[in-house]
Design an enzyme around this catalytic site. Structure first.
Site, mmCIF file in Angstrom:
data_model
loop_
_atom_site.group_PDB
_atom_site.id
_atom_site.type_symbol
_atom_site.label_atom_id
_atom_site.label_comp_id
_atom_site.label_asym_id
_atom_site.label_seq_id
_atom_site.Cartn_x
_atom_site.Cartn_y
_atom_site.Cartn_z
ATOM 1 C CE1 TYR A 59 38.556 40.540 44.845
ATOM 2 C CE2 TYR A 59 37.714 42.782 44.871
ATOM 3 C CZ TYR A 59 37.493 41.422 44.825
ATOM 4 O OH TYR A 59 36.200 40.949 44.742
ATOM 5 C CE LYS A 79 33.767 41.711 48.066
ATOM 6 N NZ LYS A 79 34.671 42.309 47.079
HETATM 7 N N1 LIG Z 1 32.602 38.380 46.223
HETATM 8 C C1 LIG Z 1 33.239 37.753 45.259
HETATM 9 O O1 LIG Z 1 33.639 36.589 45.384
HETATM 10 C C2 LIG Z 1 33.487 38.475 43.983
HETATM 11 C C3 LIG Z 1 33.959 37.765 42.867
HETATM 12 C C4 LIG Z 1 34.165 38.462 41.688
HETATM 13 C C5 LIG Z 1 33.886 39.822 41.636
HETATM 14 N N2 LIG Z 1 33.467 40.494 42.745
HETATM 15 C C6 LIG Z 1 33.194 41.954 42.717
HETATM 16 O O2 LIG Z 1 32.282 42.243 41.651
HETATM 17 C C7 LIG Z 1 32.873 43.206 40.779
HETATM 18 C C8 LIG Z 1 32.374 43.027 39.372
HETATM 19 O O3 LIG Z 1 32.564 41.705 38.915
HETATM 20 P P1 LIG Z 1 33.718 41.260 37.904
HETATM 21 O O4 LIG Z 1 34.762 42.305 37.866
HETATM 22 O O5 LIG Z 1 34.158 39.902 38.277
HETATM 23 O O6 LIG Z 1 32.997 41.127 36.514
HETATM 24 P P2 LIG Z 1 32.056 42.048 35.592
HETATM 25 O O7 LIG Z 1 31.936 43.406 36.175
HETATM 26 O O8 LIG Z 1 30.843 41.248 35.294
HETATM 27 O O9 LIG Z 1 32.855 42.080 34.234
HETATM 28 C C9 LIG Z 1 34.077 42.734 34.086
HETATM 29 C C10 LIG Z 1 34.522 42.469 32.651
HETATM 30 O O10 LIG Z 1 33.606 43.124 31.749
HETATM 31 C C11 LIG Z 1 34.333 44.025 30.909
HETATM 32 N N3 LIG Z 1 33.501 45.245 30.766
HETATM 33 C C12 LIG Z 1 33.206 46.152 31.701
HETATM 34 N N4 LIG Z 1 32.417 47.128 31.216
HETATM 35 C C13 LIG Z 1 32.208 46.819 29.916
HETATM 36 C C14 LIG Z 1 31.465 47.444 28.882
HETATM 37 N N5 LIG Z 1 30.783 48.586 29.098
HETATM 38 N N6 LIG Z 1 31.462 46.856 27.647
HETATM 39 C C15 LIG Z 1 32.140 45.717 27.431
HETATM 40 N N7 LIG Z 1 32.852 45.066 28.383
HETATM 41 C C16 LIG Z 1 32.885 45.620 29.617
HETATM 42 C C17 LIG Z 1 35.630 44.315 31.637
HETATM 43 O O11 LIG Z 1 36.661 44.578 30.718
HETATM 44 P P3 LIG Z 1 37.561 45.942 30.787
HETATM 45 O O12 LIG Z 1 38.127 46.043 32.163
HETATM 46 O O13 LIG Z 1 38.584 45.723 29.737
HETATM 47 O O14 LIG Z 1 36.616 47.067 30.456
HETATM 48 C C18 LIG Z 1 35.887 42.995 32.366
HETATM 49 O O15 LIG Z 1 36.517 42.081 31.488
HETATM 50 C C19 LIG Z 1 34.372 42.939 40.962
HETATM 51 O O16 LIG Z 1 35.192 43.950 40.442
HETATM 52 C C20 LIG Z 1 34.441 42.772 42.451
HETATM 53 O O17 LIG Z 1 34.370 44.028 43.090
HETATM 54 C C21 LIG Z 1 33.259 39.831 43.919
#
Ligand SMILES: NC(=O)c1ccc[n+]([C@@H]2O[C@H](COP(=O)([O-])OP(=O)(O)OC[C@H]3O[C@@H](n4cnc5c(N)ncnc54)[C@H](OP(=O)(O)O)[C@@H]3O)[C@@H](O)[C@H]2O)c1
Length: 283
Positions: free
Chosen positions: A58, A83
């Site tokens: 990241y 990670k």
């Molecule tokens: N191990 C892996 O391979 C892997 C892969 C992906 C992610 N991850 C981890 O998992 C975490 C979470 O997953 P993710 O970031 O991919 O996706 P997520 O948390 O499912 O979704 C994030 C998205 O949702 C929006 N959002 C957040 N809160 C909201 C709300 N209350 N209302 C409306 N929209 C909202 C955000 O926009 P805004 O920012 O504009 O609010 C962003 O576009 C990551 O940050 C990371 O730490 C791990």
């Protein structure tokens, strides 16, 4: 600073198979701009989050570290995950990778260190895992786990190594629940961390009646309902947001409970819909 003591203490914890505990709700920083990370993680800590999920790839571990240092929060009250990236598989690379991450975070240990992807085409994840076992023994990671391991990789890891991973962090949201994998993992003592818990905002999750109905009934937003569904399903989650209002919103999920029927409605949204890369294809 807002007094978030009550809501913070309301975040449930889950016991991991090595006897440590993890706050079930945290904050993820995938796609948080490195230049903004200190500010955004600081606002998450201010909102009450004590569990941060980052990764070497990241590029924002330094910002996470600066926010931790500036917060003055005692280290034992924080749970920090990072990670190992796919280019660092192998024994010596893993040893160098954890040291590089600790240096960037400004920490002498992380609470959880994960193999980010199994990278099956490289076929080195068994060797890498044995290095993580040593990293844990050295005290550089309190707990160790894996991410994006599907049944074949998890089964092999359990058969060929000594330490059972504390967690498997996988893509998981209502449209992709991977129940066969989660049931198997939990039966072996491996907790499930759900990444992309909001489906990364890539489908109509916040508009379907199974989510908007409970949101209306409880006076909550669709995102809060989905996060609540994860918590009541036993998943560890760390939704990401760049927006301080949403960061606080996503944390305010411990003062209501979904009914069994509401839970079943959301669980019924399963349709095998992956929003991001398939682990077999990331190498
Ligand atoms: N191990 C892996 O391979 C892997 C892969 C992906 C992610 N991850 C981890 O998992 C975490 C979470 O997953 P993710 O970031 O991919 O996706 P997520 O948390 O499912 O979704 C994030 C998205 O949702 C929006 N959002 C957040 N809160 C909201 C709300 N209350 N209302 C409306 N929209 C909202 C955000 O926009 P805004 O920012 O504009 O609010 C962003 O576009 C990551 O940050 C990371 O730490 C791990």
């Amino acid at each position: 600073m807002t007094d978030t003591t009550a809501s913070r203490s309301a975040v449930p914890t889950i016991e991991l198979n090595d006897g440590t505990t993890i706050p079930q709700l945290g904050f993820g920083v995938f796609k948080v701009d490195p230049a903004q990370t200190e500010k955004i993680v600081s606002s998450a800590l201010e909102a009450g989050y004590r569990h941060i999920d980052t990764a070497a790839i990241y590029g924002n571990e330094e910002g996470v570290g600066r926010a931790i240092a500036a917060s003055g929060i005692p280290r034992d009250e924080l749970f920090i995950t990072t990670k190992l990236w796919n280019t660092e598989h192998g024994t010596e690379s893993a040893f160098a990778a954890i040291d590089a991450s600790l240096g960037k975070l400004g920490l002498d240990r992380v609470d959880l260190y994960l193999i980010h992807w199994p990278s099956p085409a490289q076929d080195r994840y068994i060797e890498t895992w044995k290095a993580l076992e040593q990293i844990q023994q050295q005290g550089k990671a309190r707990s160790i786990g894996v991410s994006n391991f599907l049944l074949p990789q998890l089964t092999r890891l359990l058969a060929e190594t000594d330490v059972v991973p504390a967690v498997d962090q996988i893509e998981l949201h209502p449209a992709l629940q991977s129940t066969e994998l989660t049931t198997f993992a939990r039966s072996k003592g491996v907790q499930i961390e759900a990444w992309g818990p909001l489906g990364q905002g890539k489908y109509d999750l916040f508009e379907v009646p199974e989510v908007t109905g409970p949101a209306q009934a409880h006076g909550k937003t669709p995102a809060q309902v989905v996060i609540r569904w994860h918590l009541q399903s036993g998943n560890i989650v760390f939704p990401k947001s760049n927006n301080p209002a949403r960061i606080a919103e996503n944390f305010a999920v411990t003062d209501f409970e979904l009914t069994d029927a509401e839970m079943a409605g959301i669980t019924g949204l399963e349709r095998g819909h992956r929003v991001s890369a398939h682990p077999d294809e990331v190498n």
